[in-house]
Design a protein around this motif. Structure first.
Motif, PDB file in Angstrom:
ATOM      1  N   PRO A   1      32.801  48.456  34.680  1.00  0.00           N
ATOM      2  CA  PRO A   1      32.097  48.528  33.391  1.00  0.00           C
ATOM      3  C   PRO A   1      32.757  47.668  32.308  1.00  0.00           C
ATOM      4  N   GLU A   2      31.945  47.180  31.412  1.00  0.00           N
ATOM      5  CA  GLU A   2      32.453  46.430  30.270  1.00  0.00           C
ATOM      6  C   GLU A   2      33.384  47.319  29.446  1.00  0.00           C
ATOM      7  N   GLY A   3      34.568  46.779  29.116  1.00  0.00           N
ATOM      8  CA  GLY A   3      35.514  47.523  28.311  1.00  0.00           C
ATOM      9  C   GLY A   3      36.544  48.315  29.094  1.00  0.00           C
ATOM     10  N   LEU A   4      36.493  48.273  30.435  1.00  0.00           N
ATOM     11  CA  LEU A   4      37.464  49.042  31.223  1.00  0.00           C
ATOM     12  C   LEU A   4      38.884  48.528  31.012  1.00  0.00           C
ATOM     13  N   ASP A   5      39.023  47.211  30.865  1.00  0.00           N
ATOM     14  CA  ASP A   5      40.336  46.601  30.617  1.00  0.00           C
ATOM     15  C   ASP A   5      41.337  46.975  31.707  1.00  0.00           C
ATOM     16  N   LEU A   6      40.938  46.746  32.953  1.00  0.00           N
ATOM     17  CA  LEU A   6      41.821  46.991  34.091  1.00  0.00           C
ATOM     18  C   LEU A   6      42.654  45.744  34.332  1.00  0.00           C
ATOM     19  N   THR A   7      43.950  45.848  34.086  1.00  0.00           N
ATOM     20  CA  THR A   7      44.853  44.696  34.221  1.00  0.00           C
ATOM     21  C   THR A   7      45.860  44.943  35.341  1.00  0.00           C
ATOM     22  N   GLY A   8      46.501  43.855  35.785  1.00  0.00           N
ATOM     23  CA  GLY A   8      47.556  43.956  36.778  1.00  0.00           C
ATOM     24  C   GLY A   8      47.085  43.990  38.210  1.00  0.00           C
ATOM     25  N   THR A   9      45.815  43.682  38.458  1.00  0.00           N
ATOM     26  CA  THR A   9      45.304  43.683  39.829  1.00  0.00           C
ATOM     27  C   THR A   9      45.624  42.378  40.541  1.00  0.00           C
ATOM     28  N   ASP A  10      45.698  42.475  41.854  1.00  0.00           N
ATOM     29  CA  ASP A  10      45.940  41.301  42.695  1.00  0.00           C
ATOM     30  C   ASP A  10      44.623  40.849  43.321  1.00  0.00           C
ATOM     31  N   TYR A  11      43.562  40.854  42.540  1.00  0.00           N
ATOM     32  CA  TYR A  11      42.247  40.358  42.926  1.00  0.00           C
ATOM     33  C   TYR A  11      41.419  40.229  41.658  1.00  0.00           C
ATOM     34  N   PRO A  12      40.338  39.447  41.680  1.00  0.00           N
ATOM     35  CA  PRO A  12      39.521  39.255  40.479  1.00  0.00           C
ATOM     36  C   PRO A  12      38.768  40.528  40.083  1.00  0.00           C
ATOM     37  N   VAL A  13      38.781  40.805  38.790  1.00  0.00           N
ATOM     38  CA  VAL A  13      38.025  41.929  38.225  1.00  0.00           C
ATOM     39  C   VAL A  13      37.048  41.371  37.207  1.00  0.00           C
ATOM     40  N   VAL A  14      35.774  41.730  37.338  1.00  0.00           N
ATOM     41  CA  VAL A  14      34.731  41.227  36.440  1.00  0.00           C
ATOM     42  C   VAL A  14      34.042  42.415  35.773  1.00  0.00           C
ATOM     43  N   GLU A  15      34.001  42.395  34.451  1.00  0.00           N
ATOM     44  CA  GLU A  15      33.331  43.463  33.702  1.00  0.00           C
ATOM     45  C   GLU A  15      31.843  43.144  33.622  1.00  0.00           C
TER      46      GLU A  15
END
Length: 446
Positions: free
Chosen positions: A214-228
């Motif tokens: 979801p837009e605004g989740l702000d999930l950081t530090g992943t070792d793969y692409p994250v798209v809101e």
């Protein structure tokens, strides 16, 4: 022979509600046939997964991930089931792994007794009364490391603890609580996850290609692409009640089912609501293209022994041609399958119902249709709670043919909640619930 064939104990022979095994074999061999004399849905096959030590299973995929499996066997593969193209073969997916809850100082804590467990895509074959593991694919990050099933974000997800609920095992932004699964034409997989909630695109070898959140989740530090790419209102998913069902329509679009109503504007509103949501996602556009309001039946209709509305869940959605779906409404003890058509006029994407400041919210409406919300129409196909031989906690449904469904249960890795889940030596006190695939013949087909 499957590398997972050897286990601690041989699986017992399980028959369907007293039906002789020879009769079951004859019914299956006949393929689509006339309904039972009673004209009711009935079980024609039950197959059980044998005992495979979880440590041996996990370490065969990613060596060294599990140091101590605490006596837990492979389970949890009943999170979903999807046809693999050959008769009797299916793709399944585990959830985040063995987990439970223990109350400490009056507060429930989420336990991860085998924190090194990594979710896996598991190919199985139903052979006679046995479920055999043919292959397994670990879900990994871009660099090939295990994603794990651990909670992602402090303050949003449940804090992860060890099996005694006394020591923290740490958050992991890569962690996935995988649920639904489909396989795309190019051999890659799509999964859904409860944490984000998220839609996850995975390569044929299990590597996460993109995680849509979801837009605004702000999930950081992943070792793969994250798209809101999902509506921000989905940030309000209930804890442990994110995306659970996933279907692939004939044209390739995906339909994602939210397990339970959103907590909009607050937890109490979500707990009291019977309105959840479905999303339509285009892999070509890499975007959500539609959203639908789905209304549960009253909880005592779905499960006559239950009076808690919050126990209602969607666990599986199955494409059955065109824009039609089977939607599973369930509690842990009962399940009903509804036939739904995704009408264009029912699309609520981008409407006021995606604004979490709207009052009353979609979830607060006592009768959404009377308030002008285009709720999806539905028709009951089968009440699995009335079919002898169908186990509880059905989380996966697949279409075998026009007349037959395969359903699979989530056995929670044999775990129960509470301090008694493990003995004094830290070994699992197994619940005795096995993973089973059950074939159900419908009298009138789908």
């Amino acid at each position: 022979m499957s590398p997972y064939a050897n286990g601690r104990r041989p699986a017992g022979r399980v028959a369907a509600a007293g039906v002789p095994l020879a009769l079951i074999a004859a019914l299956i061999a006949a393929g689509p046939a006339e309904a039972a004399p009673s004209g009711k849905a009935h079980v024609v096959r039950t197959a059980t997964l044998g005992d495979i030590p979880l440590g041996a299973f996990s370490n065969a995929l990613l060596p060294g991930t599990v140091g101590d499996d605490r006596g837990v066997d492979l389970g949890g593969i009943g999170s979903d089931i999807y046809p693999a193209g050959r008769k009797g073969e299916f793709w399944t997916v585990t959830d985040r792994g063995p987990n439970g809850q223990i109350k400490v100082d009056g507060t429930k804590r989420r336990t991860f007794p085998v924190p090194g467990f990594d979710p896996a895509i598991v190919r199985i074959r139903v052979s006679g009364d046995t479920v055999r593991v043919l292959d397994a694919i670990p879900v990994t990050t871009a660099s090939g490391k295990p994603v794990t099933g651990l909670s992602n974000q402090a303050g949003r997800d449940e804090a992860p603890y060890d099996y005694k609920a006394m020591a923290s095992v740490g958050y992991n932004p890569n962690g996935l609580d995988t649920e639904g699964i489909v396989r795309a034409g190019d051999g890659s997989f799509w999964l859904v996850d409860e944490y984000g909630p998220s839609l996850v695109h995975v390569s044929a070898r299990g590597k996460v290609l993109t995680r849509y959140v979801p837009e605004g989740l702000d999930l950081t530090g992943t070792d793969y692409p994250v798209v809101e790419a999902l509506p921000s209102v989905y940030l309000h998913r209930k804890v442990n009640r994110g995306f659970e069902g996933l279907a692939q329509l004939p044209g390739g679009d995906l339909v994602i089912a939210l397990q339970s109503p959103l907590s909009v504007p607050d937890t109490g509103s979500g707990e009291a609501s019977r309105t959840t949501r479905l999303l339509r996602f285009s892999p070509k556009k890499k975007a959500v293209t539609a959203e639908y309001a789905y209304r549960f039946d009253p909880v005592d209709v779905v499960d006559p022994g239950e009076d808690d509305i919050s126990e209602l869940k969607i666990s599986s959605v199955v494409a059955v041609g065109g824009d039609r779906l089977l939607v599973e409404e369930r509690t842990d003890k009962a399940a009903r399958l509804q036939l739904v058509r995704l009408e264009r006029t029912a699309d609520i994407l981008g409407s006021r119902w995606d604004d979490d400041t709207t009052s009353p919210s979609l979830e607060q409406l006592q009768d959404p249709a009377a308030s002008g919300v285009p709720v999806l129409g539905k028709r009951l196909v089968v009440d699995l709670g009335t079919v002898a031989g169908v186990p509880g906690k059905i989380e996966g449904v697949a279409r075998v043919d026009h007349d037959t469904l395969a359903v699979i249960n989530d056995n929670d890795f044999g775990m129960t909640d509470g301090a008694g889940a493990f003995d004094a030596r830290g070994r699992l006190v197994d619940s005795g619930v096995e993973t089973t695939v059950t074939y159900v013949r419908l009298p009138h087909g789908i």
